[in-house]
Scaffold this active site. Structure first.
Site, PDB file in Angstrom:
ATOM      1  N   LYS A   1     -18.247   0.850   0.746  1.00 38.37           N
ATOM      2  CA  LYS A   1     -17.047   0.157   0.581  1.00 38.37           C
ATOM      3  C   LYS A   1     -15.815   1.442   0.848  1.00 38.37           C
ATOM      4  O   LYS A   1     -14.842   1.002   1.605  1.00 38.37           O
ATOM      5  CB  LYS A   1     -16.828  -0.225  -0.865  1.00 38.37           C
TER       6      LYS A   1
ATOM      7  N   LYS B   1      -8.350  10.253  -1.600  1.00 39.08           N
ATOM      8  CA  LYS B   1      -9.857   9.610  -2.109  1.00 39.08           C
ATOM      9  C   LYS B   1     -10.587   9.246  -1.106  1.00 39.08           C
ATOM     10  O   LYS B   1     -11.774   9.693  -0.637  1.00 39.08           O
ATOM     11  CB  LYS B   1      -9.735   8.626  -3.045  1.00 39.08           C
TER      12      LYS B   1
ATOM     13  N   SER C   1     -10.849   3.093  -6.679  1.00 35.80           N
ATOM     14  CA  SER C   1     -10.605   3.534  -5.183  1.00 35.80           C
ATOM     15  C   SER C   1     -10.593   2.373  -4.297  1.00 35.80           C
ATOM     16  O   SER C   1     -11.291   1.409  -4.054  1.00 35.80           O
ATOM     17  CB  SER C   1     -11.895   4.309  -4.858  1.00 35.80           C
TER      18      SER C   1
END
Length: 294
Positions: free
Chosen positions: A239, A171, A96
């Site tokens: 993140k 995502k 990701s």
């Protein structure tokens, strides 16, 4: 049965690679500082010296790495994957990472004659172990069809969203929804508990109504039982929300509730909770309320 390269054999990558082994594929990785788990070695994991050597050895390379810099280094650093690629090779990045950088990575990989798919996943460690991950892919239809048999060994809900980068966009959107829903469940349970209601019974009642969700079911239970062992760490969700906020800035849009939820994750990190499961976000609200859900 194929020989598949796999770089990134951590919490998620290990069970994903095991599913490939269980299906009869040979998994090869490049040597790195953290030794792979014994279960992979017991099932025939093989080694080469560098990512370049790995790309020269196999036709399909899967990456499952923590963040954008690690993917960039593995692909384009000294003895990186790109140096061993050519026509007929396929790179599948299931990490990701930044959608913007992904488009650039794909362009550079395609210049070697190889193909590139970004295919980030959702479902956490449980989904990886149970082969029930949701896989959001970006790439050409031809590359997707080539990768699909491998995806089916690791996940259930598998979608080709668009071209390279669109998987990562999806995502990031997923992580926005998950974070904000965890925040909403946290607020609701802190409110109910502080008001004197039994949070377990409140959760049970809500599970039968329109507020029901997988996050209320799983993470609401974690908040009540105080089981914050990481399935997906707060630091990793931080993140992902950074990617969302950086993307929003580049697009000239505002994501106010994403920013507010990131501040709650930051509160957790500042208090030593960054290694907890992301359901541990409730601890930030508990500190503000001076009250613990229990």
């Amino acid at each position: 049965m194929a020989t598949i390269g796999f770089i990134g054999l951590g919490i998620m990558g290990t069970p994903m690679a095991r599913h490939l082994q269980d299906a009869g594929h040979t998994v090869v990785t490049s040597k790195f500082a953290i030794p792979p788990r014994q279960e992979l070695l017991d099932h025939g994991l093989k080694f080469v010296e560098t990512p370049k050597a790995l790309a020269e050895t196999v036709d399909i390379i899967i990456l499952m790495l923590p963040d954008t810099p690690e993917v960039k280094d593995v692909l384009f650093g000294e003895n990186g994957v790109a140096l061993g690629l050519g026509k007929g090779k396929l790179v599948i990045d299931m990490s990701s990472i930044s959608p913007i950088e992904t488009k650039e990575f794909a362009r550079r990989i395609r210049e070697t004659g190889a193909e590139y798919i970004d295919a980030p996943v959702s479902g956490g460690e449980v989904g990886a172990k149970n082969a029930t991950l949701s896989i959001m892919a970006g790439g050409t239809p031809e590359s997707f069809e080539r990768a699909l048999p491998l995806f089916k060994l690791m996940g259930k809900n598998i979608t080709l969203v668009g071209d390279c980068g669109d998987g990562q966009v999806t995502k990031v959107a997923n992580q926005i929804i998950v974070a904000l829903t965890i925040e909403a469940v946290s607020e609701a349970l802190v409110f109910a508990s502080k008001a004197g209601a039994d949070p377990a019974r409140v959760r049970e009642a809500l599970m039968g109504g329109f507020a029901s969700s997988r996050i209320l079911e799983v993470h609401g239970d974690r908040m009540i039982k105080r089981t914050f062992e990481p399935g997906f760490r707060i630091s990793l969700h931080q993140k992902d929300l950074n990617l969302a906020l950086q993307g929003a800035k580049s697009l000239g849009i505002s994501l106010p509730n994403t920013a507010a939820t990131q501040e709650l994750f930051n509160n957790c990190a500042a208090n030593g909770d960054s290694g907890l499961d992301h359901s541990g976000l409730v601890r930030a609200l508990e500190r503000m309320a001076n009250h613990q859900v229990a």
